[in-house]
Design an enzyme around this catalytic site. Structure first.
Site, PDB file in Angstrom:
ATOM      1  N   CYS A 113      51.817  33.557  37.167  1.00  0.00           N
ATOM      2  CA  CYS A 113      51.095  34.408  36.863  1.00  0.00           C
ATOM      3  C   CYS A 113      52.440  35.755  36.926  1.00  0.00           C
ATOM      4  O   CYS A 113      52.326  36.223  36.037  1.00  0.00           O
ATOM      5  CB  CYS A 113      50.319  35.015  37.290  1.00  0.00           C
ATOM      6  SG  CYS A 113      48.718  33.379  37.411  1.00  0.00           S
ATOM      7  N   HIS A 250      47.799  42.136  35.673  1.00  0.00           N
ATOM      8  CA  HIS A 250      47.373  40.842  35.565  1.00  0.00           C
ATOM      9  C   HIS A 250      45.953  40.525  35.610  1.00  0.00           C
ATOM     10  O   HIS A 250      45.881  41.393  36.077  1.00  0.00           O
ATOM     11  CB  HIS A 250      47.970  40.022  36.331  1.00  0.00           C
ATOM     12  CG  HIS A 250      47.548  38.621  36.394  1.00  0.00           C
ATOM     13  ND1 HIS A 250      47.999  37.522  35.447  1.00  0.00           N
ATOM     14  CD2 HIS A 250      47.350  37.232  37.364  1.00  0.00           C
ATOM     15  CE1 HIS A 250      47.863  36.053  34.806  1.00  0.00           C
ATOM     16  NE2 HIS A 250      47.525  36.339  36.516  1.00  0.00           N
ATOM     17  N   ASN A 280      42.440  34.113  32.801  1.00  0.00           N
ATOM     18  CA  ASN A 280      43.442  34.322  33.465  1.00  0.00           C
ATOM     19  C   ASN A 280      44.544  33.183  32.362  1.00  0.00           C
ATOM     20  O   ASN A 280      44.442  32.603  31.998  1.00  0.00           O
ATOM     21  CB  ASN A 280      43.418  33.822  34.593  1.00  0.00           C
ATOM     22  CG  ASN A 280      45.154  33.920  35.130  1.00  0.00           C
ATOM     23  OD1 ASN A 280      45.838  34.131  34.761  1.00  0.00           O
ATOM     24  ND2 ASN A 280      45.058  33.660  36.568  1.00  0.00           N
TER      25      ASN A 280
HETATM   26  N1  ACO Z   1      29.979  28.843  39.606  1.00  0.00           N
HETATM   27  C1  ACO Z   1      29.230  28.727  39.958  1.00  0.00           C
HETATM   28  N2  ACO Z   1      29.374  28.546  41.139  1.00  0.00           N
HETATM   29  C2  ACO Z   1      30.513  28.327  41.521  1.00  0.00           C
HETATM   30  C3  ACO Z   1      32.299  28.287  41.138  1.00  0.00           C
HETATM   31  C4  ACO Z   1      31.701  28.069  39.527  1.00  0.00           C
HETATM   32  N3  ACO Z   1      32.486  28.320  38.653  1.00  0.00           N
HETATM   33  N4  ACO Z   1      33.450  28.333  41.468  1.00  0.00           N
HETATM   34  C5  ACO Z   1      33.225  28.689  42.589  1.00  0.00           C
HETATM   35  N5  ACO Z   1      31.414  27.940  43.039  1.00  0.00           N
HETATM   36  C6  ACO Z   1      30.496  28.605  44.160  1.00  0.00           C
HETATM   37  C7  ACO Z   1      31.519  27.961  45.912  1.00  0.00           C
HETATM   38  O1  ACO Z   1      31.653  26.481  45.374  1.00  0.00           O
HETATM   39  C8  ACO Z   1      31.323  28.452  46.424  1.00  0.00           C
HETATM   40  O2  ACO Z   1      30.241  28.284  47.143  1.00  0.00           O
HETATM   41  P1  ACO Z   1      29.602  28.006  48.808  1.00  0.00           P
HETATM   42  O3  ACO Z   1      29.641  29.193  48.693  1.00  0.00           O
HETATM   43  O4  ACO Z   1      28.518  26.842  48.852  1.00  0.00           O
HETATM   44  O5  ACO Z   1      30.753  26.887  48.801  1.00  0.00           O
HETATM   45  C9  ACO Z   1      30.887  30.428  46.072  1.00  0.00           C
HETATM   46  O6  ACO Z   1      30.821  29.767  44.363  1.00  0.00           O
HETATM   47  C10 ACO Z   1      31.456  31.389  46.283  1.00  0.00           C
HETATM   48  O7  ACO Z   1      33.088  30.883  46.212  1.00  0.00           O
HETATM   49  P2  ACO Z   1      33.876  31.258  47.195  1.00  0.00           P
HETATM   50  O8  ACO Z   1      35.473  30.951  46.471  1.00  0.00           O
HETATM   51  O9  ACO Z   1      34.164  32.443  47.814  1.00  0.00           O
HETATM   52  O10 ACO Z   1      34.182  32.733  45.191  1.00  0.00           O
HETATM   53  P3  ACO Z   1      34.452  34.097  45.279  1.00  0.00           P
HETATM   54  O11 ACO Z   1      33.620  35.249  45.167  1.00  0.00           O
HETATM   55  O12 ACO Z   1      36.487  34.241  46.767  1.00  0.00           O
HETATM   56  O13 ACO Z   1      35.506  34.048  43.374  1.00  0.00           O
HETATM   57  C11 ACO Z   1      36.952  33.469  42.696  1.00  0.00           C
HETATM   58  C12 ACO Z   1      35.828  32.471  43.392  1.00  0.00           C
HETATM   59  C13 ACO Z   1      36.864  33.736  41.988  1.00  0.00           C
HETATM   60  C14 ACO Z   1      38.153  32.100  42.071  1.00  0.00           C
HETATM   61  C15 ACO Z   1      38.565  34.276  43.440  1.00  0.00           C
HETATM   62  O14 ACO Z   1      38.176  33.638  44.913  1.00  0.00           O
HETATM   63  C16 ACO Z   1      39.303  35.268  42.988  1.00  0.00           C
HETATM   64  O15 ACO Z   1      39.558  35.192  41.527  1.00  0.00           O
HETATM   65  N6  ACO Z   1      40.730  33.903  43.647  1.00  0.00           N
HETATM   66  C17 ACO Z   1      41.590  34.885  42.965  1.00  0.00           C
HETATM   67  C18 ACO Z   1      42.516  34.704  41.926  1.00  0.00           C
HETATM   68  C19 ACO Z   1      43.490  34.957  40.972  1.00  0.00           C
HETATM   69  O16 ACO Z   1      44.023  35.941  41.827  1.00  0.00           O
HETATM   70  N7  ACO Z   1      44.063  34.313  41.020  1.00  0.00           N
HETATM   71  C20 ACO Z   1      45.704  35.060  41.278  1.00  0.00           C
HETATM   72  C21 ACO Z   1      47.049  34.280  39.715  1.00  0.00           C
HETATM   73  S1  ACO Z   1      46.652  32.935  39.372  1.00  0.00           S
HETATM   74  C22 ACO Z   1      48.028  32.343  39.263  1.00  0.00           C
HETATM   75  O17 ACO Z   1      49.257  32.181  39.792  1.00  0.00           O
HETATM   76  C23 ACO Z   1      48.032  30.935  37.887  1.00  0.00           C
END
Ligand code: ACO
EC number: 2.3.1.180
Length: 323
Positions: A113, A250, A280
């Site tokens: 990214c 980003h 993204n």
């Molecule tokens: N729909 C519904 N529920 C979901 C989904 C979905 N699509 N995806 C995950 N969940 C669930 C999980 O299973 C979890 O359930 P549990 O509590 O029963 O275990 C719950 O939602 C919470 O999951 P978290 O991963 O803690 O959710 P979070 O609030 O952290 O959001 C996210 C997830 C959006 C992925 C976030 O962590 C994020 O944005 N992370 C950073 C991503 C990023 O910036 N990447 C950077 C660059 S990408 C690159 O370089 C290629």
């Protein structure tokens, strides 16, 4: 001193738009969850005839048009991508050929990214080093091809697309009032590899593999890394957040963007957000966001613009430029 000045920009998106609701029959998710956790409402997904090369070519042509240039004017193409058409040759060389360009040189840059930020900083060095006068910098991705479409924690987050800039050498005074790239800061740290990676590759599995991410872990590190590298860039340029006209981060997650801007003291109205439209798009996300803010008249000639990205590796970086 020589500055690398933006002469034009462009973008290209696949025809098909996929809304959050379109995932509801595929994996256990909802529009509400995706919007609340990420700010994403839709993304573009490439059809079979749309590739990293074809999207990159379209964005490059749009950038050349807006610069009033043709491929004959370009010396170098740098393509930031993690989803090349082939393992080799470099997709940048394929785009060079698609543009009918048989002079100069082209190569791919892989920093996930952060790729576009790395590529702009690299193009600036080629220009200031006298190795190129006009550079096409492209970010193009088809992440839809490396997603595990049964994994709800990743498949809803990414989209396809491309964006491009034309940079040209221009004499500057060496002052912050110059147009062009003014400062840059790049970082990486491989200790975080397992938090965001693709589980295949030519030298390990012999396959392309699928994207794997520990989203919560990435999130935990993102704001700190982003703000560190931006503070380093501010320090190099001798500016503060108040001097900025636009912050073009980003586009991975609206909550990361908001938290970073808040920590840095960047006013909300200066932040360009397009994650709702594109998801993204990895190395394409910053140039796609730029294209939206230029097209709607927000970013204008002379504006001080900060680009930032963070991604797999981890890699992270920032570029300050005057448009
Ligand atoms: N729909 C519904 N529920 C979901 C989904 C979905 N699509 N995806 C995950 N969940 C669930 C999980 O299973 C979890 O359930 P549990 O509590 O029963 O275990 C719950 O939602 C919470 O999951 P978290 O991963 O803690 O959710 P979070 O609030 O952290 O959001 C996210 C997830 C959006 C992925 C976030 O962590 C994020 O944005 N992370 C950073 C991503 C990023 O910036 N990447 C950077 C660059 S990408 C690159 O370089 C290629």
């Amino acid at each position: 001193m020589i500055r690398s000045v933006v002469r034009g920009n462009g973008a290209a998106l696949p025809r098909r738009i996929m809304k959050n609701a379109d995932f509801e029959g595929m994996v256990e998710t909802s529009d509400e969850w995706i919007v609340q956790r990420t700010g994403i409402r839709q993304r573009h997904v490439a059809a079979d005839d749309e590739t990293t090369a074809s999207l990159g070519e379209a964005a490059a042509r749009a950038a050349l048009d807006s610069a009033g240039m043709t491929p004959a004017d370009i010396d170098l193409i740098i393509l930031a991508t993690s989803t090349p058409n082939n393992t080799f040759p470099a997709t940048a060389v394929e785009i060079q050929n698609r543009l009918g360009m048989h002079h100069g040189f082209a190569f791919d840059m892989q920093a996930v990214c952060s790729g576009f930020v790395y590529a702009v900083a690299t193009a600036d060095l080629y220009i200031r080093g006298g190795l190129a006068k006009r550079v096409l910098v492209i970010g193009s991705e088809t992440f839809s091809r490396i997603l595990d479409w049964s994994d709800r924690s990743t498949c809803v987050l990414f989209g396809d697309g491309a964006g491009a800039l034309v940079l040209e050498a221009e004499d500057g005074a060496g002052a912050i009032t110059d147009r062009g790239v003014l400062a840059a800061s790049l970082r990486s740290d491989g200790v975080h590899k397992d938090k965001l990676f693709v589980d295949g590759g030519p030298s390990t599995t012999g396959t392309v593999g699928h994207l794997r991410m520990e989203g919560r872990e990435v999130f935990k590190h993102a704001v700190g890394m982003i703000t560190d590298v931006i503070e380093a860039t501010f320090g190099e340029a001798g500016i503060t957040a108040e001097d900025l006209d636009w912050f073009v981060p980003h586009q991975a997650n609206k909550r990361i963007i908001d938290a970073s801007a808040k920590k840095l003291g960047i006013a909300e109205e200066k932040v360009v957000v397009t994650v709702d439209l594109h998801g993204n798009t990895s190395a394409a996300s910053v140039p796609l966001a730029l294209s939206v803010a230029v097209a709607d008249g927000r970013i204008k000639k002379g504006d001080l613009v900060l680009l930032e990205a963070m991604g797999g590796g981890f890699t992270w970086g920032a570029v300050l430029l005057r448009w």
